[in-house]
Design a protein around this motif. Structure first.
Motif, PDB file in Angstrom:
ATOM      1  N   GLU A  83      42.251 -27.722  36.456  1.00 37.72           N
ATOM      2  CA  GLU A  83      41.413 -28.011  37.601  1.00 37.72           C
ATOM      3  C   GLU A  83      39.983 -28.283  37.153  1.00 37.72           C
ATOM      4  OE1 GLU A  83      41.811 -24.626  40.146  1.00 37.72           O
ATOM      5  OE2 GLU A  83      43.865 -25.110  40.716  1.00 37.72           O
ATOM      6  N   PHE A  84      39.275 -29.111  37.926  1.00 37.46           N
ATOM      7  CA  PHE A  84      37.878 -29.351  37.590  1.00 37.46           C
ATOM      8  C   PHE A  84      37.070 -29.666  38.843  1.00 37.46           C
ATOM      9  CE2 PHE A  84      39.934 -33.561  37.002  1.00 37.46           C
ATOM     10  CZ  PHE A  84      39.159 -34.336  37.852  1.00 37.46           C
ATOM     11  N   TYR A  85      35.749 -29.432  38.717  1.00 36.31           N
ATOM     12  CA  TYR A  85      34.805 -29.754  39.782  1.00 36.31           C
ATOM     13  C   TYR A  85      34.041 -31.023  39.436  1.00 36.31           C
ATOM     14  CZ  TYR A  85      35.039 -25.335  42.382  1.00 36.31           C
ATOM     15  OH  TYR A  85      35.434 -24.287  43.156  1.00 36.31           O
ATOM     16  N   VAL A  86      33.695 -31.783  40.467  1.00 38.12           N
ATOM     17  CA  VAL A  86      32.837 -32.945  40.326  1.00 38.12           C
ATOM     18  C   VAL A  86      31.771 -32.856  41.423  1.00 38.12           C
ATOM     19  CG1 VAL A  86      32.719 -35.454  40.183  1.00 38.12           C
ATOM     20  CG2 VAL A  86      34.844 -34.283  39.611  1.00 38.12           C
ATOM     21  N   LYS A  87      30.528 -33.081  41.053  1.00 33.33           N
ATOM     22  CA  LYS A  87      29.438 -33.093  42.023  1.00 33.33           C
ATOM     23  C   LYS A  87      29.376 -34.459  42.679  1.00 33.33           C
ATOM     24  CE  LYS A  87      24.503 -31.832  42.258  1.00 33.33           C
ATOM     25  NZ  LYS A  87      23.338 -31.418  41.431  1.00 33.33           N
ATOM     26  N   GLY A  88      29.189 -34.466  44.000  1.00 36.25           N
ATOM     27  CA  GLY A  88      29.132 -35.730  44.716  1.00 36.25           C
ATOM     28  C   GLY A  88      28.138 -35.691  45.855  1.00 36.25           C
ATOM     29  N   TRP A  89      27.932 -36.838  46.486  1.00 33.70           N
ATOM     30  CA  TRP A  89      26.983 -36.942  47.591  1.00 33.70           C
ATOM     31  C   TRP A  89      27.599 -37.738  48.718  1.00 33.70           C
ATOM     32  CZ3 TRP A  89      25.891 -37.061  42.494  1.00 33.70           C
ATOM     33  CH2 TRP A  89      24.940 -36.151  42.021  1.00 33.70           C
ATOM     34  N   ILE A  90      27.449 -37.200  49.949  1.00 38.51           N
ATOM     35  CA  ILE A  90      27.955 -37.893  51.130  1.00 38.51           C
ATOM     36  C   ILE A  90      26.868 -37.937  52.199  1.00 38.51           C
ATOM     37  CG2 ILE A  90      30.371 -37.279  50.696  1.00 38.51           C
ATOM     38  CD1 ILE A  90      30.106 -35.044  52.733  1.00 38.51           C
ATOM     39  N   ASP A  91      26.990 -38.887  53.097  1.00 40.04           N
ATOM     40  CA  ASP A  91      26.026 -39.012  54.192  1.00 40.04           C
ATOM     41  C   ASP A  91      26.161 -37.821  55.140  1.00 40.04           C
ATOM     42  OD1 ASP A  91      25.471 -40.113  57.177  1.00 40.04           O
ATOM     43  OD2 ASP A  91      24.217 -41.195  55.732  1.00 40.04           O
TER      44      ASP A  91
END
Length: 339
Positions: A71-79
């Protein structure tokens, strides 16, 4: 419920489709949670993200950090308003977790559990914003917590790194216990099922929140070997292949040992007799003259002998071989509150 997530990120309910499935499973709503825990649930709809949206929001789902080998985490951006992907550094920051090689549950079962997970709201639970079922395994979109997972906060070492204080470790343990107590409460009645330091996330104020609860990723005898029984898995799991609330309690006992020692539950880099933290430490925990051998040297002088022995007592009870002898999480919370 605006207390669960800001009204800015509420969105219109979207059809939760996956190979013809929608938010109703087999043509009926799963009412296991609905109505029974209305005071603990959120009124907003989970966002059903497309895989394309998540790749755009995260830069093609390239891992920021590995949680486990699977398993892994990814940082993201949403409106903040539409919840659609936006450019890095703008809008709402989210943590996208990919559950690789989780148990082979039917998509309808994943959807049921994810929707139930999204209904729960508590200060010590990570907010679930949405999910994606277009990939081979589920992808979950959580609120982003600045300090990441507890395992990185607790085990990170380096000349420029300040180890967590004893006081902060106990606070985090209490927060985690309160989150677990909410899940185990009569009205909610949820087994976490994967309780460990990587599933405890820490915000900028060192508040701890549980993630990945109620998914039953390992509630299958065929997945026993994958859970690594020498770490957080309760002894009975090896014979039953099923998880209970007392399985969570055992995992909490392992967590307390890691908090006391600053050591991972299993580490081949330690001397052979110390590989298994549970086995090695238990004889030392009951002896006030030897418990110092377990305690993290980085926090020496920050706790009293009474505090160390009390946490050891709680840990030993949680780690009882027989599940019947383990305490309820409410008892654990009360004991930690007295420290």
């Amino acid at each position: 419920m605006d207390g669960c997530i800001s009204s800015r990120v509420k969105t219109e309910r979207k059809s939760h489709s996956y190979n013809g499935l929608n938010s109703k499973v087999d043509g009926r709503e799963d009412d296991t949670m609905i109505g029974l825990i209305s005071n603990a649930t959120s009124s907003w709809a989970l966002k059903c993200f497309t895989l394309k949206e998540l790749k755009t929001a995260t830069g093609n789902l390239v891992p920021d950090s590995q949680v486990t080998e699977d398993e892994f985490y990814v940082k993201g951006w949403i409106d903040e308003h539409t919840l659609g992907p936006t450019k890095p550094g703008s809008g709402l920051t989210v943590a996208v977790k990919k559950l690789n090689n989780a148990s082979h549950q039917e998509p309808s079962e994943w959807l049921r559990k994810i929707n139930n997970m999204g209904k729960l709201c508590h200060p010590n639970l990570v907010r679930l914003i949405g999910y994606c079922l277009e990939d081979v395994y589920p992808i979950l979109v959580y609120e982003y917590l600045d300090k990441g997972s507890f395992d990185k906060c607790l085990f990170k070492r380096g000349s420029d790194f300040q180890p967590l204080s004893w006081k902060m470790r106990i606070k985090i343990a209490l927060d985690a216990a309160k989150g677990l107590a909410f899940l185990h409460s009569e009205k909610v009645n949820v087994i976490h099922g994967d309780f460990n330091t990587s599933n405890i996330l820490i915000d900028s104020n060192h508040n701890a929140k549980l993630s990945d609860f109620g998914l039953d990723k390992y509630d299958d005898p065929n997945n026993y070997a994958r859970l690594n029984p020498i770490t957080y898995a309760a002894p009975e799991y090896s014979t039953t292949g099923h998880l209970t609330k007392k399985s969570d309690i055992y995992g909490f006992g392992v967590l307390l040992l890691e908090i006391m020692s600053g050591k991972r539950a299993w580490d081949y880099d330690r001397p052979r007799r110390e590989h298994n933290l549970v086995v090695w430490s238990q004889p030392l925990l009951v002896n006030k003259d030897k418990i110092y051998q377990v305690m993290d040297s980085h926090i020496e002088g920050q706790y009293s002998p009474h505090e160390a022995m009390e946490v050891a007592r709680i840990a030993i009870q949680c780690l009882s071989f027989s599940s019947k002898n383990r305490p309820n999480i409410d008892d654990v919370v009360r004991s930690l509150e007295k420290l």
